[in-house]
Design a protein around this motif. Structure first.
Motif, mmCIF file in Angstrom:
data_model
loop_
_atom_site.group_PDB
_atom_site.id
_atom_site.type_symbol
_atom_site.label_atom_id
_atom_site.label_comp_id
_atom_site.label_asym_id
_atom_site.label_seq_id
_atom_site.Cartn_x
_atom_site.Cartn_y
_atom_site.Cartn_z
ATOM 1 N N GLU A 1 -5.694 1.992 -9.928
ATOM 2 C CA GLU A 1 -5.275 2.918 -8.881
ATOM 3 C C GLU A 1 -4.054 3.734 -9.290
ATOM 4 N N LEU A 2 -3.311 3.257 -10.296
ATOM 5 C CA LEU A 2 -2.140 3.989 -10.775
ATOM 6 C C LEU A 2 -2.513 5.306 -11.448
ATOM 7 N N HIS A 3 -3.766 5.453 -11.899
ATOM 8 C CA HIS A 3 -4.171 6.698 -12.548
ATOM 9 C C HIS A 3 -4.010 7.889 -11.620
ATOM 10 N N ALA A 4 -4.021 7.650 -10.322
ATOM 11 C CA ALA A 4 -3.875 8.740 -9.362
ATOM 12 C C ALA A 4 -2.485 9.359 -9.401
ATOM 13 N N SER B 1 0.844 -1.188 0.000
ATOM 14 C CA SER B 1 0.000 0.000 0.000
ATOM 15 C C SER B 1 0.881 1.240 0.000
ATOM 16 N N ARG B 2 0.298 2.348 -0.394
ATOM 17 C CA ARG B 2 1.045 3.608 -0.372
ATOM 18 C C ARG B 2 1.457 3.956 1.068
ATOM 19 N N TYR C 1 -4.203 -2.142 -13.102
ATOM 20 C CA TYR C 1 -4.127 -1.522 -11.778
ATOM 21 C C TYR C 1 -4.619 -0.078 -11.895
ATOM 22 N N ASP D 1 5.155 3.691 -7.705
ATOM 23 C CA ASP D 1 4.742 4.388 -6.483
ATOM 24 C C ASP D 1 5.928 5.085 -5.821
#
Length: 323
Positions: free
Chosen positions: A287-290, A226-227, A285, A265
């Motif tokens: 979530e990488l668009h963020a 996780s980040r 994935y 990340d």
């Protein structure tokens, strides 16, 4: 990215990266290392752990990353030296000759001596580390220990005296496992992420398969950080980079491209700006668009393709694009 920090994945030849990290349809001349070098300034070579490299293969890899001037490889030392503990002169020469093309062109960051958990701190093993230094001291060396006994002043003093770097690792925390650290014992700083798949970590090396029929060697690496977890490590990485001349950060949780996700990340956290990411990876994935750049890019051997067009062509579903 800070000039003395390089982040990248461990290895590039994984079947389950096809269509996840790499395009399903590839043009002639496509090479995985060349493709990854468009996104990362570092790849750790792991095939050298299983067999010595052929010099002609190392020269090929040097040519494949010519488009990125700041790129470097690190490479694992052959397991015959670290696990089976044979140190024959002919084998030392063979391994050194295979690595030489990387060193001669400035593409070799260091050799990683990766020891098993059973390699604990005692006089015999201390002496063997010194023997390895004598055999391979013409290359920058880093030692990766798994057992917590090496997280001690005698161990660190030994590495400082021998100018061997200390590999700081993230791994499942069980009895006598090396905890997270931020040690620097040479001009080279090193960090590796193994994942935290506790259940698979406990399985015996002789077990061929993990859960759900996944090969055990892959099941161990089936973990996405996780980040929040990575942010704690960023503090350590900054501390290491503040003391080392150059720092290598390697993600080894390779299953289904998770190492590539977490390497991106870490680059975004270090640079504090959006990163370029493979289109296939964005589809798997989202979530990488963020953290991904929004302009249409597809680098290396491919013509630029907008992400919206890619999503429509691949059936990946809607993708938010700002152009």
């Amino acid at each position: 990215m800070r000039a003395n920090i390089r982040v990248g994945p461990a290895g590039w030849s994984y079947k389950d990266w096809n269509g996840v990290v790499y395009p399903r349809l590839r043009q002639a001349g496509f090479h995985e290392a060349s493709y990854l070098a468009s996104y990362f300034p570092l790849i750790e070579i792991n095939t050298s752990f299983y067999r010595p490299l052929r010099p002609e293969l190392a020269r090929l890899w040097v040519r494949k990353v010519e488009h990125r001037r700041d790129f470097q490889f690190t490479a694992k030392l052959y397991r015959g030296f670290t696990h089976e503990r044979t140190l024959l002169r002919g084998e030392v020469k063979q391994f050194s000759d295979g690595i030489a093309p990387l060193a001669e062109t400035g593409r070799l960051g260091c050799l990683l001596m990766q020891f098993p958990w059973s390699f604990r701190l005692n006089k015999e093993n201390r002496d063997y580390v010194v023997r390895l230094k004598r055999a391979f001291g013409h290359f920058p060396l880093v030692a990766e220990f798994r057992h917590s006994s090496w997280n001690s002043h005698p161990s660190l003093d030994l590495l400082i005296d021998q100018r061997i770097g200390f590999c700081n690792i993230d791994q499942p925390q069980m009895d006598h496992c090396l905890p997270p650290t931020a040690h620097v014992t040479s001009p080279v700083g090193y960090v590796r992420f193994h994942g935290r798949n506790y259940q698979e970590w406990l399985r015996h090396d002789s077990d061929a398969n993990g859960r759900n029929g996944i090969r055990r060697v892959d099941a161990r690496s089936n973990y996405l950080y996780s980040r929040k977890q990575l942010a704690k490590w960023k503090t350590r990485i900054d501390q290491i980079a503040g003391q080392a001349r150059r720092t290598y950060v390697v993600t080894s949780n390779h299953f289904q491209g998770k190492a590539v996700v977490n390497a991106l990340d870490l680059i975004e956290m270090t640079n504090e700006e959006p990163v370029e990411a493979p289109l296939e990876l964005l589809a798997h994935y989202p979530e990488l668009h963020a953290i991904a750049k929004t302009e249409p890019v597809q680098r290396s051997l491919f013509m630029p393709v907008s992400r919206s067009r890619y999503a429509a062509a691949s059936g990946a579903g809607p993708v938010l694009v700002t152009q």
